[in-house]
Scaffold this motif. Structure first.
Motif: not given
Length: 71
Positions: A48-68
């Motif tokens: 859902e987050a990536f689809n939203w970003a694509y539809k809103n023409h986000v050019d750069i994605y920064n993803n920090s994957w991990g557990i807090d």
């Protein structure tokens, strides 16, 4: 926090008498927390987050994957 540091490097405002600016100081930032506090529906949140970003023409994605573990 890691995200704050990344945001400053990406879009920190320049011409502010600090002697430094971001790589793209006129860029807009969108923030989306997609990691739930539990593992429930994790994959659908990410999609859902990536689809939203694509539809809103986000050019750069920064993803920090991990557990807090401090939450």
């Amino acid at each position: 926090e890691h995200a704050t540091a990344c945001a400053g490097i990406i879009a920190g405002i320049g011409n502010n008498n600090k002697g430094i600016s971001g790589a793209c100081m006129y860029c807009s930032l969108y923030i989306a927390k997609i990691m739930p506090y539990s593992g429930y529906n994790l994959e659908s949140n990410i999609v859902e987050a990536f689809n939203w970003a694509y539809k809103n023409h986000v050019d750069i994605y920064n993803n920090s994957w991990g557990i807090d573990y401090n939450i």
